[in-house]
Scaffold this active site. Structure first.
Site, PDB file in Angstrom:
ATOM      1  N   PRO A   9      11.982  75.952  26.125  1.00  0.00           N
ATOM      2  CA  PRO A   9      10.433  75.678  25.891  1.00  0.00           C
ATOM      3  C   PRO A   9      10.836  74.141  25.099  1.00  0.00           C
ATOM      4  O   PRO A   9      11.688  74.112  24.121  1.00  0.00           O
ATOM      5  CB  PRO A   9       9.801  76.584  24.862  1.00  0.00           C
ATOM      6  CG  PRO A   9      10.683  77.848  25.055  1.00  0.00           C
ATOM      7  CD  PRO A   9      11.710  77.651  25.710  1.00  0.00           C
ATOM      8  N   ASN A  10      10.150  73.140  25.328  1.00  0.00           N
ATOM      9  CA  ASN A  10       9.811  71.969  24.789  1.00  0.00           C
ATOM     10  C   ASN A  10      11.023  71.163  25.179  1.00  0.00           C
ATOM     11  O   ASN A  10      11.056  69.781  24.547  1.00  0.00           O
ATOM     12  CB  ASN A  10       9.639  72.033  23.337  1.00  0.00           C
ATOM     13  CG  ASN A  10       8.424  72.940  22.865  1.00  0.00           C
ATOM     14  OD1 ASN A  10       7.498  72.446  23.351  1.00  0.00           O
ATOM     15  ND2 ASN A  10       8.496  73.852  22.175  1.00  0.00           N
ATOM     16  N   ARG A  17      10.369  63.720  22.284  1.00  0.00           N
ATOM     17  CA  ARG A  17      10.319  64.748  21.081  1.00  0.00           C
ATOM     18  C   ARG A  17      11.248  64.536  20.028  1.00  0.00           C
ATOM     19  O   ARG A  17      12.516  64.495  20.193  1.00  0.00           O
ATOM     20  CB  ARG A  17      10.538  66.028  21.804  1.00  0.00           C
ATOM     21  CG  ARG A  17      10.595  67.221  20.819  1.00  0.00           C
ATOM     22  CD  ARG A  17      11.299  68.345  21.494  1.00  0.00           C
ATOM     23  NE  ARG A  17      11.145  69.369  20.452  1.00  0.00           N
ATOM     24  CZ  ARG A  17      11.838  70.633  20.730  1.00  0.00           C
ATOM     25  NH1 ARG A  17      12.678  70.762  21.621  1.00  0.00           N
ATOM     26  NH2 ARG A  17      11.794  71.491  19.826  1.00  0.00           N
ATOM     27  N   TYR A  22      16.924  64.712  18.294  1.00  0.00           N
ATOM     28  CA  TYR A  22      17.156  65.043  19.718  1.00  0.00           C
ATOM     29  C   TYR A  22      17.992  63.865  20.696  1.00  0.00           C
ATOM     30  O   TYR A  22      18.513  64.185  21.651  1.00  0.00           O
ATOM     31  CB  TYR A  22      16.105  65.924  20.476  1.00  0.00           C
ATOM     32  CG  TYR A  22      15.744  67.181  19.966  1.00  0.00           C
ATOM     33  CD1 TYR A  22      16.616  68.215  19.846  1.00  0.00           C
ATOM     34  CD2 TYR A  22      14.553  67.322  19.283  1.00  0.00           C
ATOM     35  CE1 TYR A  22      16.286  69.456  19.208  1.00  0.00           C
ATOM     36  CE2 TYR A  22      14.081  68.397  18.693  1.00  0.00           C
ATOM     37  CZ  TYR A  22      14.854  69.315  18.757  1.00  0.00           C
ATOM     38  OH  TYR A  22      14.580  70.695  18.002  1.00  0.00           O
ATOM     39  N   ASN A  72      20.175  76.632  26.983  1.00  0.00           N
ATOM     40  CA  ASN A  72      19.640  75.880  25.629  1.00  0.00           C
ATOM     41  C   ASN A  72      18.391  76.670  25.919  1.00  0.00           C
ATOM     42  O   ASN A  72      17.430  76.355  26.399  1.00  0.00           O
ATOM     43  CB  ASN A  72      19.705  74.487  25.721  1.00  0.00           C
ATOM     44  CG  ASN A  72      18.956  74.038  24.431  1.00  0.00           C
ATOM     45  OD1 ASN A  72      18.475  74.858  23.876  1.00  0.00           O
ATOM     46  ND2 ASN A  72      19.041  72.680  24.100  1.00  0.00           N
ATOM     47  N   ALA A  75      13.721  77.389  21.109  1.00  0.00           N
ATOM     48  CA  ALA A  75      13.090  78.184  19.888  1.00  0.00           C
ATOM     49  C   ALA A  75      13.201  79.721  20.400  1.00  0.00           C
ATOM     50  O   ALA A  75      13.349  80.687  19.429  1.00  0.00           O
ATOM     51  CB  ALA A  75      11.609  77.703  19.343  1.00  0.00           C
ATOM     52  N   GLU A  96      25.973  79.282  25.195  1.00  0.00           N
ATOM     53  CA  GLU A  96      24.618  78.832  24.543  1.00  0.00           C
ATOM     54  C   GLU A  96      24.944  77.467  23.774  1.00  0.00           C
ATOM     55  O   GLU A  96      25.676  77.204  23.199  1.00  0.00           O
ATOM     56  CB  GLU A  96      24.206  79.696  23.356  1.00  0.00           C
ATOM     57  CG  GLU A  96      22.783  79.128  22.554  1.00  0.00           C
ATOM     58  CD  GLU A  96      22.184  80.524  21.869  1.00  0.00           C
ATOM     59  OE1 GLU A  96      22.044  81.505  22.301  1.00  0.00           O
ATOM     60  OE2 GLU A  96      21.961  80.151  20.723  1.00  0.00           O
ATOM     61  N   HIS A  98      23.159  74.150  21.642  1.00  0.00           N
ATOM     62  CA  HIS A  98      21.960  73.353  20.970  1.00  0.00           C
ATOM     63  C   HIS A  98      22.219  72.024  21.108  1.00  0.00           C
ATOM     64  O   HIS A  98      23.171  71.550  20.609  1.00  0.00           O
ATOM     65  CB  HIS A  98      21.767  74.143  19.664  1.00  0.00           C
ATOM     66  CG  HIS A  98      21.266  75.761  19.909  1.00  0.00           C
ATOM     67  ND1 HIS A  98      19.966  75.665  20.057  1.00  0.00           N
ATOM     68  CD2 HIS A  98      21.833  76.744  19.911  1.00  0.00           C
ATOM     69  CE1 HIS A  98      19.785  77.388  20.201  1.00  0.00           C
ATOM     70  NE2 HIS A  98      21.085  77.679  20.118  1.00  0.00           N
ATOM     71  N   ARG A 105      19.616  72.651   9.900  1.00  0.00           N
ATOM     72  CA  ARG A 105      18.094  72.442   9.739  1.00  0.00           C
ATOM     73  C   ARG A 105      17.374  73.660   8.995  1.00  0.00           C
ATOM     74  O   ARG A 105      18.068  74.431   8.113  1.00  0.00           O
ATOM     75  CB  ARG A 105      17.714  72.215  11.231  1.00  0.00           C
ATOM     76  CG  ARG A 105      18.360  71.018  11.917  1.00  0.00           C
ATOM     77  CD  ARG A 105      18.145  70.840  13.539  1.00  0.00           C
ATOM     78  NE  ARG A 105      16.492  70.600  13.554  1.00  0.00           N
ATOM     79  CZ  ARG A 105      15.598  70.708  14.503  1.00  0.00           C
ATOM     80  NH1 ARG A 105      16.433  71.117  15.730  1.00  0.00           N
ATOM     81  NH2 ARG A 105      14.393  70.466  14.692  1.00  0.00           N
TER      82      ARG A 105
END
Ligand code: DQA
Length: 143
Positions: A9-10, A17, A22, A72, A75, A96, A98, A105
């Site tokens: 998502p996103n 964004r 990012y 990735n 969330a 995985e 990110h 964060r």
């Protein structure tokens, strides 16, 4: 060698964004960089993004003959037992990634449910994380 590269998502809004977090690169630019690196390594890549948990799980099921997954989860990594189960059920190497350094964060980002289904996690190296994951998988799968 075939690698499924999944983005949750996103991540379609990359470039727009929170660019301070990012970066300015778009999802299309990420896809191009991944496919250039895959070509150089002699491997096939399926690049897929969805905002929907079920669609990501369907893609893992559909591409079950792939040799590895780079994911990735966005969330969903912090919350999704369903995606964890799908990655675990894939039963071949999963890395995985990110883009941001999630451990520097907000607290809720420090926990990844899906990471327990992964061979390794790369966090905070921007788009390079995907390329390093691909390099590693190409080396690992050739052995
Ligand atoms: C992310 C980090 C997640 O916490 C966030 O929800 C994302 C992107 C990253 O690539 O840094 O959507 O996975």
């Amino acid at each position: 060698m075939k690698v499924l590269v999944l983005n949750g998502p996103n991540l379609a809004s990359l470039g727009r964004r929170e660019p301070m977090i990012y970066g300015k690169g778009t999802l299309a630019e990420l896809s191009d960089a991944v496919s250039d690196r895959a070509k150089a390594l002699g491997c096939d890549v399926i690049f897929f993004q969805s905002n929907h948990e079920g669609a990501l799980i369907d893609e893992i099921e559909k591409e079950r003959d792939a040799d590895a997954v780079i994911v990735n989860p966005g969330a969903l990594g912090h919350t999704s037992y369903a995606l964890y189960d799908a990655l675990r059920g894939f039963a071949k190497p999963v890395i995985e990634v990110h883009i941001s350094q999630v451990f520097a964060r907000e607290e809720f980002r420090h926990r990844s449910v899906t990471a327990a289904a992964a061979h390794a996690v790369i966090s905070g190296l921007g788009f390079s994380g995907y390329l390093l994951a691909l390099d590693y998988l190409a080396k690992m799968l050739k052995k």
